[in-house]
Design a protein around this motif. Structure first.
Motif, PDB file in Angstrom:
ATOM      1  N   VAL A 167       0.850  -1.187   0.000  1.00 27.31           N
ATOM      2  CA  VAL A 167       0.000   0.000   0.000  1.00 27.31           C
ATOM      3  C   VAL A 167       0.887   1.240   0.000  1.00 27.31           C
ATOM      4  O   VAL A 167       1.814   1.357   0.812  1.00 27.31           O
ATOM      5  CB  VAL A 167      -0.936   0.033   1.228  1.00 27.31           C
ATOM      6  N   THR A 168       0.597   2.161  -0.925  1.00 29.84           N
ATOM      7  CA  THR A 168       1.287   3.451  -0.984  1.00 29.84           C
ATOM      8  C   THR A 168       0.245   4.558  -0.872  1.00 29.84           C
ATOM      9  O   THR A 168      -0.952   4.297  -0.723  1.00 29.84           O
ATOM     10  CB  THR A 168       2.047   3.603  -2.312  1.00 29.84           C
ATOM     11  N   ALA A 169       0.703   5.800  -0.960  1.00 25.54           N
ATOM     12  CA  ALA A 169      -0.220   6.930  -0.920  1.00 25.54           C
ATOM     13  C   ALA A 169      -1.089   6.991  -2.164  1.00 25.54           C
ATOM     14  O   ALA A 169      -2.121   7.678  -2.173  1.00 25.54           O
ATOM     15  CB  ALA A 169       0.565   8.228  -0.768  1.00 25.54           C
ATOM     16  N   ARG A 170      -0.719   6.265  -3.238  1.00 26.35           N
ATOM     17  CA  ARG A 170      -1.452   6.329  -4.506  1.00 26.35           C
ATOM     18  C   ARG A 170      -2.368   5.135  -4.745  1.00 26.35           C
ATOM     19  O   ARG A 170      -3.204   5.178  -5.643  1.00 26.35           O
ATOM     20  CB  ARG A 170      -0.462   6.449  -5.655  1.00 26.35           C
ATOM     21  N   GLY A 171      -2.215   4.062  -3.944  1.00 22.52           N
ATOM     22  CA  GLY A 171      -3.049   2.887  -4.160  1.00 22.52           C
ATOM     23  C   GLY A 171      -2.475   1.687  -3.444  1.00 22.52           C
ATOM     24  O   GLY A 171      -1.506   1.788  -2.675  1.00 22.52           O
ATOM     25  N   GLY A 172      -3.076   0.530  -3.675  1.00 23.35           N
ATOM     26  CA  GLY A 172      -2.599  -0.672  -3.005  1.00 23.35           C
ATOM     27  C   GLY A 172      -3.077  -1.932  -3.694  1.00 23.35           C
ATOM     28  O   GLY A 172      -4.014  -1.918  -4.499  1.00 23.35           O
ATOM     29  N   VAL A 173      -2.414  -3.042  -3.369  1.00 26.50           N
ATOM     30  CA  VAL A 173      -2.790  -4.353  -3.883  1.00 26.50           C
ATOM     31  C   VAL A 173      -2.734  -5.341  -2.736  1.00 26.50           C
ATOM     32  O   VAL A 173      -1.858  -5.262  -1.870  1.00 26.50           O
ATOM     33  CB  VAL A 173      -1.856  -4.800  -5.042  1.00 26.50           C
ATOM     34  N   LEU A 189     -16.880  11.166 -12.199  1.00 27.70           N
ATOM     35  CA  LEU A 189     -15.777  11.934 -12.766  1.00 27.70           C
ATOM     36  C   LEU A 189     -15.569  13.238 -12.024  1.00 27.70           C
ATOM     37  O   LEU A 189     -14.441  13.725 -11.890  1.00 27.70           O
ATOM     38  CB  LEU A 189     -16.041  12.203 -14.252  1.00 27.70           C
ATOM     39  N   GLU A 190     -16.652  13.791 -11.510  1.00 30.16           N
ATOM     40  CA  GLU A 190     -16.584  15.054 -10.779  1.00 30.16           C
ATOM     41  C   GLU A 190     -15.963  14.877  -9.398  1.00 30.16           C
ATOM     42  O   GLU A 190     -15.198  15.731  -8.928  1.00 30.16           O
ATOM     43  CB  GLU A 190     -17.996  15.633 -10.646  1.00 30.16           C
ATOM     44  N   THR A 191     -16.267  13.763  -8.735  1.00 30.02           N
ATOM     45  CA  THR A 191     -15.883  13.590  -7.326  1.00 30.02           C
ATOM     46  C   THR A 191     -14.663  12.704  -7.119  1.00 30.02           C
ATOM     47  O   THR A 191     -14.124  12.647  -6.007  1.00 30.02           O
ATOM     48  CB  THR A 191     -17.057  13.015  -6.524  1.00 30.02           C
ATOM     49  N   ASN A 192     -14.207  11.983  -8.139  1.00 30.02           N
ATOM     50  CA  ASN A 192     -12.983  11.178  -8.074  1.00 30.02           C
ATOM     51  C   ASN A 192     -12.923  10.236  -6.871  1.00 30.02           C
ATOM     52  O   ASN A 192     -12.004  10.316  -6.041  1.00 30.02           O
ATOM     53  CB  ASN A 192     -11.751  12.091  -8.056  1.00 30.02           C
ATOM     54  N   GLN A 234      -5.611   7.632  -6.864  1.00 27.29           N
ATOM     55  CA  GLN A 234      -5.328   8.779  -7.713  1.00 27.29           C
ATOM     56  C   GLN A 234      -6.577   9.229  -8.466  1.00 27.29           C
ATOM     57  O   GLN A 234      -7.487   8.429  -8.712  1.00 27.29           O
ATOM     58  CB  GLN A 234      -4.228   8.422  -8.717  1.00 27.29           C
ATOM     59  N   PRO A 235      -6.631  10.509  -8.863  1.00 26.50           N
ATOM     60  CA  PRO A 235      -7.805  11.015  -9.583  1.00 26.50           C
ATOM     61  C   PRO A 235      -8.026  10.304 -10.915  1.00 26.50           C
ATOM     62  O   PRO A 235      -7.097   9.795 -11.537  1.00 26.50           O
ATOM     63  CB  PRO A 235      -7.474  12.502  -9.804  1.00 26.50           C
ATOM     64  N   ILE A 236      -9.277  10.280 -11.345  1.00 26.28           N
ATOM     65  CA  ILE A 236      -9.631   9.765 -12.662  1.00 26.28           C
ATOM     66  C   ILE A 236      -9.268  10.824 -13.699  1.00 26.28           C
ATOM     67  O   ILE A 236      -9.706  11.976 -13.579  1.00 26.28           O
ATOM     68  CB  ILE A 236     -11.133   9.462 -12.740  1.00 26.28           C
ATOM     69  N   PRO A 237      -8.468  10.484 -14.717  1.00 27.53           N
ATOM     70  CA  PRO A 237      -8.129  11.494 -15.719  1.00 27.53           C
ATOM     71  C   PRO A 237      -9.339  11.810 -16.587  1.00 27.53           C
ATOM     72  O   PRO A 237     -10.244  10.984 -16.736  1.00 27.53           O
ATOM     73  CB  PRO A 237      -7.028  10.825 -16.535  1.00 27.53           C
ATOM     74  N   PRO A 238      -9.385  13.017 -17.176  1.00 27.78           N
ATOM     75  CA  PRO A 238     -10.476  13.322 -18.108  1.00 27.78           C
ATOM     76  C   PRO A 238     -10.397  12.428 -19.330  1.00 27.78           C
ATOM     77  O   PRO A 238      -9.362  11.813 -19.606  1.00 27.78           O
ATOM     78  CB  PRO A 238     -10.231  14.794 -18.462  1.00 27.78           C
ATOM     79  N   PRO A 272      -2.466   8.531 -15.187  1.00 28.15           N
ATOM     80  CA  PRO A 272      -1.276   8.895 -14.420  1.00 28.15           C
ATOM     81  C   PRO A 272      -0.327   7.710 -14.280  1.00 28.15           C
ATOM     82  O   PRO A 272      -0.730   6.546 -14.398  1.00 28.15           O
ATOM     83  CB  PRO A 272      -1.854   9.299 -13.063  1.00 28.15           C
ATOM     84  N   ASP A 273       0.940   7.994 -14.024  1.00 26.42           N
ATOM     85  CA  ASP A 273       1.870   6.935 -13.671  1.00 26.42           C
ATOM     86  C   ASP A 273       1.440   6.334 -12.340  1.00 26.42           C
ATOM     87  O   ASP A 273       0.830   6.995 -11.506  1.00 26.42           O
ATOM     88  CB  ASP A 273       3.290   7.489 -13.552  1.00 26.42           C
ATOM     89  N   GLY A 274       1.766   5.080 -12.142  1.00 24.94           N
ATOM     90  CA  GLY A 274       1.375   4.428 -10.895  1.00 24.94           C
ATOM     91  C   GLY A 274      -0.024   3.859 -10.980  1.00 24.94           C
ATOM     92  O   GLY A 274      -0.550   3.585 -12.066  1.00 24.94           O
ATOM     93  N   PRO A 275      -0.676   3.659  -9.843  1.00 25.68           N
ATOM     94  CA  PRO A 275      -2.006   3.022  -9.831  1.00 25.68           C
ATOM     95  C   PRO A 275      -3.027   3.819 -10.640  1.00 25.68           C
ATOM     96  O   PRO A 275      -3.121   5.044 -10.516  1.00 25.68           O
ATOM     97  CB  PRO A 275      -2.365   3.008  -8.337  1.00 25.68           C
ATOM     98  N   HIS A 276      -3.810   3.114 -11.455  1.00 28.72           N
ATOM     99  CA  HIS A 276      -4.879   3.731 -12.223  1.00 28.72           C
ATOM    100  C   HIS A 276      -5.794   2.633 -12.743  1.00 28.72           C
ATOM    101  O   HIS A 276      -5.507   1.445 -12.590  1.00 28.72           O
ATOM    102  CB  HIS A 276      -4.343   4.588 -13.376  1.00 28.72           C
ATOM    103  N   THR A 277      -6.892   3.033 -13.341  1.00 30.37           N
ATOM    104  CA  THR A 277      -7.860   2.070 -13.874  1.00 30.37           C
ATOM    105  C   THR A 277      -8.174   2.395 -15.334  1.00 30.37           C
ATOM    106  O   THR A 277      -7.999   3.528 -15.791  1.00 30.37           O
ATOM    107  CB  THR A 277      -9.176   2.085 -13.066  1.00 30.37           C
ATOM    108  N   HIS A 278      -8.655   1.373 -16.041  1.00 32.23           N
ATOM    109  CA  HIS A 278      -9.178   1.525 -17.395  1.00 32.23           C
ATOM    110  C   HIS A 278     -10.539   0.832 -17.447  1.00 32.23           C
ATOM    111  O   HIS A 278     -10.663  -0.328 -17.042  1.00 32.23           O
ATOM    112  CB  HIS A 278      -8.270   0.868 -18.435  1.00 32.23           C
TER     113      HIS A 278
END
Length: 337
Positions: free
Chosen positions: A53-59, A165-168, A184-188, A194-200
């Motif tokens: 777990v980091t400040a950006r996400g975890g597994v 998308l508004e509230t992330n 991390q925030p959802i990109p537009p 973003p680098d690091g944890p994200h979703t698709h």
């Protein structure tokens, strides 16, 4: 077949390796976790599991007795990728398969204690092996989102997606063997992840109802419920080949890979080492066999192999890499990197 002890050893080693990336989800809906080498992380290991777990996400991964790792390589446009799929039997992998936005309970299994009072909402994407959720810690936002439950988040008349998308909110993707959380925030829509944890989340791919890409040689009857991606021997185009990194993953294939995939690669390496022409490869190859040949050739080329016959093998089996022209190889859905 590898033992459960070997699988646990793999999990513990990879969770501690900053170069290893992780994904969890389904074809068209993926959460990814990675961390920087100097990033602060909380690591835990147990007899059957591990978390980071980091400040950006975890597994978090918990290997049940029926979980089996499959290590393999896939072809990419100009290189190859490598991964280990953590699979469950098809009869034991299913999650809830909700098809509409649904309010769940508070997230008592959250990786951080401060998030265990926040509310989970299942996005209702109907995946077999994963529940794709968001986690809301704001009561007002949760109340607004509840008003949009019972409908598809892809319904043009449903404002739920716009609210997300508004509230992330945190994204929390869960399978029978673990979860990935993304803070991390959802990109537009027009932005870069973003680098690091994200979703698709890709609706067109989700409609296929596939559990994984067709390029993954996962045996029938097994479903990937998470993936790990050890460090690649060629990180970026032009980098020197990291032989130790390559050898490490080849050992994973020996332990957790399919024997037929390993055999065809060894046949190619031995043939080129002996100076045999490509016409000597008389084995009838299926799709994954052809892929194995191409990957073996690309690895030999990346390693700087000086065998005179290598160019002829590349010309026969992997035209784009043999020449200096544009690479027109098939593209492959990449979960990470």
């Amino acid at each position: 077949m590898a033992t459960q002890s070997a699988a646990i050893d793999l999990l513990h080693a990879q969770i501690a390796d900053t170069d290893t990336q992780w994904s969890l989800g389904t074809f068209g809906g993926i959460a990814e976790f990675s961390r920087d080498r100097d990033e602060k992380v909380s690591l835990t290991q147990s007899a059957t599991g591990a978390t980071a777990v980091t400040a950006r996400g975890g597994v978090a991964i918990e290997l049940s007795d029926d979980c089996r790792p499959f290590a393999f390589e896939c072809i990419t446009r100009s290189s190859w990728s490598q991964r280990v799929a953590l699979c469950l039997p098809a009869g034991g992998c299913a999650m809830n398969r909700r098809t509409v936005l649904t309010k769940l309970d508070v997230d008592r299994e959250a990786l951080r204690p401060e998030h265990r009072g926040s509310t989970l909402f299942d996005l209702g994407l109907g995946a077999l092996q994963a529940d794709l959720c968001v986690r809301i810690d704001d009561y007002t936002v949760a109340a607004r989102l509840r008003g949009h439950c019972g409908r598809s988040v892809f319904d043009p008349a449903n404002p739920a997606m716009g609210l997300l998308l508004e509230t992330n909110p945190h994204r929390v993707f869960i399978s029978r063997i673990g979860r990935i959380e993304v803070y991390q925030p959802i990109p537009p829509a027009s932005g870069k992840s973003p680098d690091g944890p994200h979703t698709h989340v890709l609706p067109k791919l989700l409609k296929s109802k596939r559990t994984h890409a067709a390029t993954e040689p996962i045996p029938e009857g097994w479903i990937p419920c998470a993936h790990l991606y050890p460090g690649h021997p060629v990180r970026d185009e032009g980098d020197l080949f990291d032989a130790a990194c390559h050898d490490s993953f080849q050992r994973m294939i020996e332990c957790f890979g399919l024997p037929e995939c390993l055999a065809i690669k060894r046949r190619v390496v031995d043939a080129i080492g002996s100076g045999e022409p490509p016409s000597n490869l008389t084995t009838t190859l299926d799709r994954h066999g052809r892929t194995g040949v191409r990957i073996a050739l690309r690895q030999l080329k990346a390693a700087g192999t000086a065998a005179p016959v290598l160019k002829a093998w590349l010309a026969e089996f992997d035209h784009a890499v043999a020449g200096d022209g544009d690479d027109t190889d098939e593209t492959v859905l990449q979960h990470a990197h």
